[in-house]
Scaffold this motif. Structure first.
Motif, PDB file in Angstrom:
ATOM      1  N   ILE B  10       0.827  -1.228   0.000  1.00  0.00           N
ATOM      2  CA  ILE B  10       0.000   0.000   0.000  1.00  0.00           C
ATOM      3  C   ILE B  10       0.854   1.267   0.000  1.00  0.00           C
ATOM      4  CG2 ILE B  10      -2.092  -1.008   0.955  1.00  0.00           C
ATOM      5  CD1 ILE B  10      -1.438   0.230   3.607  1.00  0.00           C
ATOM      6  N   ALA B  12       0.280   5.314   0.734  1.00  0.00           N
ATOM      7  CA  ALA B  12      -0.681   6.253   1.346  1.00  0.00           C
ATOM      8  C   ALA B  12       0.065   7.426   1.956  1.00  0.00           C
ATOM      9  CB  ALA B  12      -1.502   5.535   2.419  1.00  0.00           C
ATOM     10  N   ALA B  50      -4.299   3.694   7.819  1.00  0.00           N
ATOM     11  CA  ALA B  50      -4.695   3.276   6.462  1.00  0.00           C
ATOM     12  C   ALA B  50      -5.581   2.034   6.538  1.00  0.00           C
ATOM     13  CB  ALA B  50      -3.452   2.999   5.619  1.00  0.00           C
ATOM     14  N   GLY B  53      -9.126   2.926   7.678  1.00  0.00           N
ATOM     15  CA  GLY B  53      -9.898   3.804   6.797  1.00  0.00           C
ATOM     16  C   GLY B  53      -9.789   5.280   7.112  1.00  0.00           C
ATOM     17  N   ILE B  57      -6.051   5.204   0.872  1.00  0.00           N
ATOM     18  CA  ILE B  57      -4.967   4.418   0.276  1.00  0.00           C
ATOM     19  C   ILE B  57      -4.879   4.772  -1.206  1.00  0.00           C
ATOM     20  CG2 ILE B  57      -4.235   2.063  -0.314  1.00  0.00           C
ATOM     21  CD1 ILE B  57      -5.622   1.204   2.331  1.00  0.00           C
ATOM     22  N   GLU B  61      -3.651  -2.765  -1.640  1.00  0.00           N
ATOM     23  CA  GLU B  61      -4.906  -3.372  -1.193  1.00  0.00           C
ATOM     24  C   GLU B  61      -4.832  -3.762   0.277  1.00  0.00           C
ATOM     25  OE1 GLU B  61      -7.707  -6.233  -3.834  1.00  0.00           O
ATOM     26  OE2 GLU B  61      -5.576  -6.658  -3.919  1.00  0.00           O
ATOM     27  N   THR B  68     -11.772  -6.913  -0.119  1.00  0.00           N
ATOM     28  CA  THR B  68     -10.975  -5.684  -0.155  1.00  0.00           C
ATOM     29  C   THR B  68     -11.735  -4.585   0.574  1.00  0.00           C
ATOM     30  OG1 THR B  68     -10.048  -6.320  -2.280  1.00  0.00           O
ATOM     31  CG2 THR B  68      -9.874  -4.000  -1.701  1.00  0.00           C
ATOM     32  N   ASN B  70     -10.380  -1.417   1.075  1.00  0.00           N
ATOM     33  CA  ASN B  70      -9.927  -0.056   0.680  1.00  0.00           C
ATOM     34  C   ASN B  70     -11.136   0.788   0.338  1.00  0.00           C
ATOM     35  OD1 ASN B  70      -7.855  -1.863   0.125  1.00  0.00           O
ATOM     36  ND2 ASN B  70      -6.951  -0.538  -1.410  1.00  0.00           N
TER      37      ASN B  70
END
Lengths: 292, 242
Positions: B10, B12, B50, B53, B57, B61, B68, B70
């Motif tokens: 990921i 972010a 991340a 939430g 991101i 994933e 998933t 995300n």
């Protein structure tokens, strides 16, 4: 002595109405961090919702209270979706809302002025011109009703916030938005509903205002300073603080009006706003602002 | 054993700023304590944000139970069974201890069941029962941390993520925090722990993840991570390794 009691009663009755006028503003700031400069203009919109049915068909303004509340709450949802939602993630959200709500206030004033002109209006049901006499003391029934109804509405709001599941979600979001989200609260929904309640309260306040004060579209410029002084003294976002501030300042303003001069009465609120910001910017119940 | 949570490469960061996580990867097995270590700025706390939430991101994933997650909001991820206790404890300062615990069970629809669980948690943590009517904002740091951690037990999540629970606490209180974490683990809750005191964290954990500059350098059994000389040299300080 009776004169002092008389002034005190008039101040308290006025405080009740100002409480309701400020409560919605405080709720919206507390939950959404929206400094809603358009709040008083929406109160005036609520006043017109009561005014026209009274003028045209003689409908008692109090009958229009739930109607105005619902209509204004619906307008609140629309306003939030159109104006505020897309900016909600901006780092400068609060600052932006000052400009946005200023624009909304101008638009509402312009629209109301265009439709209804800037003529002063007032609804005049029989109780608005009557008074209850207790010895030498008189209590204007219009102000008395408005004060009692305001306190009843605020009490209902307080009970809802304290004891209902959604009310607790609103309180939690006000105190710590991130924490509320992490516990499963949909803060976006809380935001929309709180905004709708806040504007609904503006509608309810408008109905009461319609028989307590003469109003016209541009009147909101005077009220915003008054309401800001209540919200700032109470502590931004604290409804309890706003209610206490409304009673305190209204009583002081009543005494200033009675003993110094009516023209100085409104000045009490402006002066209070200035002094509070200098001496205790966090108000009675607000958080101390960080200097860094 | 099947992974409960998988973090795959990921990327972010905050706002439009540079990426703090730049290809972080980790696997989370059910019922185990996972400790994420790394130097300051490695992206440890960012990784937890991340996953839950709180931070969007940009690439990669996060897969939870094969789905998933995300792009889901924090409240949606929480409802799926991932709880997060951030560094700042995320309490409601003007609510009482009991009200804070009730908010911990916000997602429970059954009020009677919620009250039962609140009482259960208060029985388990006598300090919370004793102070149930006190405003959370007026409690000590240790008591606030106890409340924040105990509050997650109300909904019995699958995963609890703890971001530096020992931060700013006295050593005696830190031990109490780790005791609470161990209670969670004993109850079968999977724990993701970010801990600045890497040695202490790894000693409590089954699995270790080493992050640096937003990337996963190494992950494996906590004992191996703790014993790895490179890791000791880089992140624990070789002279501190006991």
């Amino acid at each position: 002595m009776s004169n002092i009691i008389q002034v005190l009663i008039l101040g308290l009755a006025l405080g009740g109405v100002f409480s309701l006028m400020g409560a919605g503003l405080s709720l919206v700031f507390g939950v959404m961090r929206i400094v809603n400069l358009a709040h008083p203009s929406l109160i005036i919109a609520g006043a017109y919702i009561a005014y026209w049915p009274f003028k045209l068909w003689g409908v008692d303004p109090l009958v229009m209270l739930p109607v105005a509340t619902v209509i204004m709450a619906a307008i609140g949802v629309l306003l939030y979706k159109l104006v505020f939602e897309r900016e909600a993630k901006s780092a400068k959200y609060s600052e932006m809302t000052v400009l946005l709500t200023f624009a909304v206030a101008m638009i509402v004033e312009g629209a109301l002025g265009g439709m209804f002109t800037n003529t002063q209006r007032v609804t005049s049901p029989s109780y608005a011109t009557e008074a209850i006499f207790i010895g030498d003391i008189f209590i204007p029934t219009g102000q008395l009703y408005a004060g009692i109804i305001s306190i009843a509405i605020i009490s209902a709001l307080a009970l809802f916030l304290k004891y209902s599941r959604f009310g607790n979600a609103i309180r939690a979001t006000t105190q710590n938005r991130d924490a509320a989200q992490l516990l499963g609260v949909n803060v976006n929904l809380v935001g929309v509903v709180s905004f709708a309640i806040g504007i609904g309260l503006a509608g309810a306040a408008g109905v009461l205002v319609s028989f307590v004060f003469a109003f016209f579209p541009a009147k909101h410029w005077e009220w915003i300073a008054i309401l800001m002084s209540l919200v700032v003294l109470g502590g931004m976002g604290s409804i309890l603080g706003t209610v206490l501030a409304a009673f305190m300042l209204s009583v002081v303003a009543a005494f200033v009006g009675a003993y110094i001069g009516a023209t100085w009465s409104t000045m009490t609120f402006f002066l209070a706003l200035f002094i509070i910001l200098l001496v205790r910017p966090q108000g009675l119940f607000g958080e101390k602002p960080e200097l860094a | 054993m099947t992974d409960l949570l998988t973090v795959k490469n990921i990327i972010a960061g905050y706002g439009n700023g540079p990426a703090i996580l730049d290809g972080a990867t980790m696997t989370v097995e059910p019922g185990k304590v996972h400790c994420i270590i790394g130097p300051n700025g490695a992206g440890k706390s960012t990784l937890l944000k991340a996953i839950c939430g709180m931070l969007a991101i940009r690439e990669g994933e996060v897969i939870y139970k094969g789905e998933t997650i995300n792009g889901l909001r924090p409240d949606q991820i929480m409802r799926k069974g991932i709880a997060f206790v951030p560094q700042e404890r995320a309490l409601f300062p003007k609510m009482t201890v009991r009200e804070n615990l009730r908010m911990g069970g916000f997602i429970l629809e059954d009020k009677t069941e919620l009250e039962r669980r609140v009482d259960e948690v208060m029985e388990r943590f006598p300090i919370l029962k004793e102070r149930r009517a006190q405003l959370a904002g007026t409690m000590s740091g240790g008591q606030q941390q106890t409340l924040a951690m105990a509050r997650t037990l109300i909904v019995k999540p699958e995963i609890v993520m703890l971001d530096e629970p020992s931060l700013g606490l006295a050593p005696k209180i830190v031990k109490e925090m780790f005791d609470i974490m161990n209670v969670m683990a004993q109850e079968g809750i999977t724990v993701l722990l970010v801990e600045q005191n890497a040695q202490m964290g790894l000693k409590q954990a089954d699995w270790g993840v080493v992050l640096d500059l937003g990337r996963t350098l190494f992950e494996g059994p906590a004992k191996e991570v703790l014993a790895d000389p490179r890791i000791q040299e880089l992140y624990l300080g070789s002279n501190k390794a006991a």
